[in-house]
Scaffold this motif. Sequence first.
Motif, PDB file in Angstrom:
ATOM      1  N   VAL A   1       0.817  -1.219   0.000  1.00  0.00           N
ATOM      2  CA  VAL A   1       0.000   0.000   0.000  1.00  0.00           C
ATOM      3  C   VAL A   1       0.850   1.268   0.000  1.00  0.00           C
ATOM      4  CG1 VAL A   1      -2.050  -1.051   1.035  1.00  0.00           C
ATOM      5  CG2 VAL A   1      -0.406   0.098   2.498  1.00  0.00           C
ATOM      6  N   PHE A   2       2.163   1.096   0.164  1.00  0.00           N
ATOM      7  CA  PHE A   2       3.041   2.264   0.031  1.00  0.00           C
ATOM      8  C   PHE A   2       3.632   2.363  -1.382  1.00  0.00           C
ATOM      9  CE2 PHE A   2       2.837   1.570   4.594  1.00  0.00           C
ATOM     10  CZ  PHE A   2       2.438   2.839   4.981  1.00  0.00           C
ATOM     11  N   GLY A   3       3.038   1.635  -2.311  1.00  0.00           N
ATOM     12  CA  GLY A   3       3.377   1.843  -3.718  1.00  0.00           C
ATOM     13  C   GLY A   3       4.385   0.866  -4.302  1.00  0.00           C
ATOM     14  N   TYR A   4       4.646  -0.227  -3.615  1.00  0.00           N
ATOM     15  CA  TYR A   4       5.600  -1.200  -4.145  1.00  0.00           C
ATOM     16  C   TYR A   4       4.876  -2.371  -4.795  1.00  0.00           C
ATOM     17  CZ  TYR A   4       9.321   1.169  -1.598  1.00  0.00           C
ATOM     18  OH  TYR A   4      10.214   2.098  -1.146  1.00  0.00           O
TER      19      TYR A   4
ATOM     20  N   PRO B 102      -3.358  -3.060  -4.276  1.00  0.00           N
ATOM     21  CA  PRO B 102      -2.740  -2.316  -3.165  1.00  0.00           C
ATOM     22  C   PRO B 102      -1.587  -1.419  -3.619  1.00  0.00           C
ATOM     23  CG  PRO B 102      -3.086  -4.588  -2.528  1.00  0.00           C
ATOM     24  CD  PRO B 102      -3.463  -4.503  -3.968  1.00  0.00           C
ATOM     25  N   HIS B 103      -0.737  -1.925  -4.543  1.00  0.00           N
ATOM     26  CA  HIS B 103       0.433  -1.115  -4.911  1.00  0.00           C
ATOM     27  C   HIS B 103       0.066   0.067  -5.807  1.00  0.00           C
ATOM     28  CE1 HIS B 103       0.354  -3.898  -8.428  1.00  0.00           C
ATOM     29  NE2 HIS B 103       0.732  -2.820  -9.075  1.00  0.00           N
TER      30      HIS B 103
ATOM     31  N   SER C  36      -1.067   4.264  -3.915  1.00  0.00           N
ATOM     32  CA  SER C  36      -0.235   5.461  -3.684  1.00  0.00           C
ATOM     33  C   SER C  36      -0.128   6.310  -4.954  1.00  0.00           C
ATOM     34  CB  SER C  36       1.142   5.072  -3.145  1.00  0.00           C
ATOM     35  OG  SER C  36       1.900   4.459  -4.139  1.00  0.00           O
TER      36      SER C  36
END
Lengths: 288, 250
Positions: A173-176, B73-74, B77
Amino acid sequence: MDYFVHIAILIGIYSILALSLNLIVGYTGLLSITQAAFYGIGAYVTAILLTSFGMNFFLSIVIGMIITGVVSLAIGYVLSKFDGDYFALGSFGFNIIVYSIFLNWQSLTRGPLGIPGIAKPVLFNIDFSNNFYFLIMVAVFALLVYFISQFITRSSFGRVLKAIREDEKAIEVFGYNTLFFKLTIFVIGAMIASIAGALFASYITYVDPTSFALSESIFILAIIILGGLANNKGAVIGAVCLVILPEALRFVGFPSDIAAQMRQVTYGLILILLMLYRPQGLIGEYKL
Amino acid sequence: MNILETKKITKHFDGVYAVDGLSVGFEKGKITGLIGPNGSGKSTLINLLTGVIQIDGGSFVISSKEEISKILPHEVSDYGITRTFQEVRLFEQMPVLDNIFVVLTKRNVFSSLFETHKKFHLERAEEVLKKVDLWEKRNDLAKNLSYGQRKLLEIGRVLAMSNGFGDDSDIFFLDEPFAGLFPEMRKIVIGVIQHLKEQGKTVILVEHNIDIIRELCDHIIVLDNGKLLAEGIPNDVLSKREVMDAYLGE
């Protein structure tokens, strides 16, 4: 003296294998039990290219890495569909499949007969048939792999691997896109293992499927768990211990008729005790 | 103006609707309280909007752009969304500092391979950790922190997402950030939320403490059985009979 050089060469080869698996299991938390398959692919590629085509040993390492990279990418992609214990079981299955290919694709691998007569390399008039020179070559490869592992694990990429190991959903969820990170490290780990395979094939001058069975993957896993997960030094220390330990037990003085069995029992007992009293391994930074 | 709107969003588990055709909007730059009794669908809604679980029906719109009916999820952001979790989810066997660095550095596989943390990453991490009073604990493993400190580290991690590096977030979902905190720790979290608002960020706050809701929120949305029960200014909504019946049990 030759005996000690032999042990040191084995330590070098197993250090490379342990460092490669530590990237996958220790740093990323992917419990892979298929490293012997990649080790075997590297060994067989070198064996076939050297015996059938007379290819340069160092070039065979590069080709072995490329082939292993492609195979591991496919295996890694399939395994990415699994989590946790299912990942371990899936990887287990792939080791068995690759082992079966080594055993049954007789036109390529000669099956259980194996491939003998693998030449040792010569470079700039240095003949690596001399075991001492071979040891130096293995040490150079092991050091190179150690520094590559350090480079990877100290980078931002390495930090993301550890975060994936800790909580994949949270880091996502932090963009990875964790799939890319997991696949990349799985392929890098497999390619490094193939280098160990090439060195092994050239050193022993013979390969057969039994060297790359499931038990070998478990042995490599035992090395990194003993030495300490998520620590590159731990992987090397684990390799030193688990290569030397069975050899050291030769000198314990068990009665000759049961010596071999007693060595196995003692060896197993030491591993169990270590896991009971030091589950994070000797210098591990992560507990499974 | 709404920065985020849900359109008849639905999620069911084995036929039981956790979120049932919910259409609500979250105004840009405001703090919206998302309240309701246990099981009313608050955390499920956050999980749906952050891709942690997938939507069964309906969609949502961010910044009046395309309708989204599936998000991974990815990807969240990329839409400027970040979040905390109801149950704290830290990178336990990593130092506190690394828990912050990991959201500050590059997302791309190959760029990250050739990147180590730099001075500006450290300065930003220091700034964030000082805000949540964890700078002294920066070298401790996250798993060794107390419960309250763990909550604060999770807050610090999302605060680091309002950073100006790469994935700068605009929408902050905070799922029960005050649960189990001592009063002095609550003050820190209140300060962080107010700081986010001053920066023009949108905060969606799931919280059971009505006093905190009254103090912080510009707007509240009350859910019950996955449906919208009421919404509006806190004092107005909290005095409604149906809200008191469903939520306060009065």
